[in-house]
Write an enzyme that holds these catalytic residues in place. Structure first.
Site, short mmCIF file in Angstrom:
data_model
loop_
_atom_site.label_atom_id
_atom_site.label_comp_id
_atom_site.label_asym_id
_atom_site.label_seq_id
_atom_site.Cartn_x
_atom_site.Cartn_y
_atom_site.Cartn_z
N GLU A 1 -2.21 8.19 -4.65
CA GLU A 1 -2.93 6.75 -4.02
C GLU A 1 -2.34 5.45 -4.81
OE1 GLU A 1 -6.10 4.66 -0.67
OE2 GLU A 1 -6.82 4.45 -2.53
N TYR B 1 0.61 -1.35 -0.12
CA TYR B 1 -0.65 0.14 -0.27
C TYR B 1 1.22 0.74 -0.48
CZ TYR B 1 -2.96 3.46 1.64
OH TYR B 1 -4.14 4.98 1.21
#
Ligand code: GDP
Ligand code: MN
Length: 394
Positions: free
Chosen positions: A197, A109
């Protein structure tokens, strides 16, 4: 402003982030054509909507042959996908992104956000990719790596390297990870983003580092100087009410209740929404009509609030400093008489020219309920709403 995954990937790849080969499709035929163009033996068909969580609701599908690509595309196009981020109405799928499928070894992530309290851009990353950051922070908070970037010097290569090591990236991939981190940082800074992101950033079976998903949001207040970004806006993905408001220069956020609010000043709008709740109602919107509200602007605000079919009563709360109550009153009279409003309207005016404003409303004979202060206004609108909807006494 949000953009689509394929747009974010294109922007990020210009900054040195590696992404799978892919192409856009608006029809099942085009999807198959794209897959053939890409080549290989497996593809991912990805619904392009402004939301994450697509994988969990069938919006991302790995396909093994052309027929599967075609049926998946046909099934997704024109559908509304409801994810945990879209709200109950979901978002319409108009475009698909077709990518070469990747064999995944590991998922990481990576997020960059603006931390307003620290006044810094902060990198948030975790070796446990694939799940949402909310889920990671609930399940494995100790695995989250945070790094604030010093704005005067920007992200340094050694910091990127340090982050990559903390994420457990293999030695052979460190320089790729550094390019990815620096690329995301530079894209964030140079394009006036507020969020980048990549979830997941993957290590592939054949040992490459790839951004498998990408999301970017931009600062609306900087769009005027980023024409290449603002043209990526996709209005079909926005809340219709908010879109109409933006187009009219009003500061509006749609909510789920039924008390329409027309207020000047963001702080007063927040306080008024609190008072509506306190009095037992639910606001239908946040609306700040701004400082110099002309009668036309007030009238526009009424139309906007009434466009929402859920609205069953309206509360107008104006504290006139720069504004003048008589202008606002003229706007109210204009709106109420032009639009033929069939629901109760409660008005509280205060500040500059308040007596003149009250007089205008009184003399016009439009049916408004006048209130003296914020509490009185909130109570009156709830009473009027209950009476109007037959909920009186409940
Ligand atoms: P999101 O659900 O909206 O965040 O969409 P993503 O693009 O992140 O895709 C969801 C999930 O699908 C990813 O976390 C991966 O696990 C999986 N996925 C996406 N692309 C591929 C691929 O090329 N190969 C494989 N094996 N899985 C993929
Ligand atoms: Mn994702």
């Amino acid at each position: 402003m949000d953009i689509h995954e394929y747009q974010a990937k294109e922007l990020l790849s210009n900054f040195g982030v590696t992404v799978p080969q892919g192409g856009l499709a608006y029809s099942p035929e085009q999807a198959v054509y794209r897959a053939q163009e890409i080549g290989g033996t497996a593809w991912v068909v990805k619904a392009q909507i402004h939301s994450g969580g697509r994988g969990k609701v069938g919006g991302v599908k790995v396909c093994q042959n052309a027929e599967e690509v075609r049926t998946t595309a046909a099934n997704l196009l024109g559908r509304r996908l409801v994810t945990h981020q879209t709200g109950p109405r979901g978002k319409l799928v108009h475009r698909l992104y077709i990518e070469a499928a990747t064999e995944i070894e590991r998922e990481i992530y990576l997020g960059l956000v603006l931390d307003r309290r620290m006044e810094r851009l902060v990198v948030i990353a975790s070796p446990d990719g694939g799940m949402d950051i909310e889920e990671i922070s609930a399940k494995r908070p100790e695995h989250i790596v945070r790094k604030a970037i010093e704005p005067a010097v920007g992200m340094q290569a050694f910091e990127a390297r340090e982050l990559a090591f903390k994420l457990g990236v293999d030695k052979t991939l460190i320089s790729q990870a550094v390019s990815t981190l620096l690329g995301c940082y530079r894209a964030f800074r140079d394009l006036d983003a507020i969020m980048v992101e990549i979830n997941p950033l993957v290590v592939t079976r054949d040992g490459r580092l790839l951004a498998l998903d990408a999301k970017m949001s931009f600062d609306d207040n900087a769009l005027f100087r980023r024409p290449n970004i603002s043209e990526l806006r996709d209005k079909s993905q926005e809340d219709e009410r908010e879109m109409r408001a933006t187009d009219r220069g009003l500061n509006y956020i749609g909510l789920e209740g039924n008390i329409g609010c027309i207020i000047n000043g963001a702080g007063l709008a927040m306080a008024t929404m609190d008072m509506v709740k306190h009095a037992g109602g639910e606001p239908a919107n946040f609306l700040d009509i701004g400082g110099g509200a002309s009668p036309e602007r007030v009238s526009k605000a009424f139309r906007l609030v009434l466009d929402d079919p859920k609205v069953e009563a309206i509360l107008v709360n104006i504290f006139a400093g720069i504004n003048r109550c008589d202008w606002v009153a003229e706007g109210i009279v204009q709106a109420v008489s032009e639009i033929d409003i069939k629901i109760p309207v409660v008005v509280r005016l205060s500040g500059t020219n308040v007596e003149k404003g009250k007089k205008i409303i009184k003399q016009s004979r439009v049916s408004c309920i006048m209130a003296d202060d914020l509490e009185d206004a909130a109570n009156k609108v709830i009473v009027a709403w209950r009476k109007h909807t037959g909920l009186a006494g409940k």
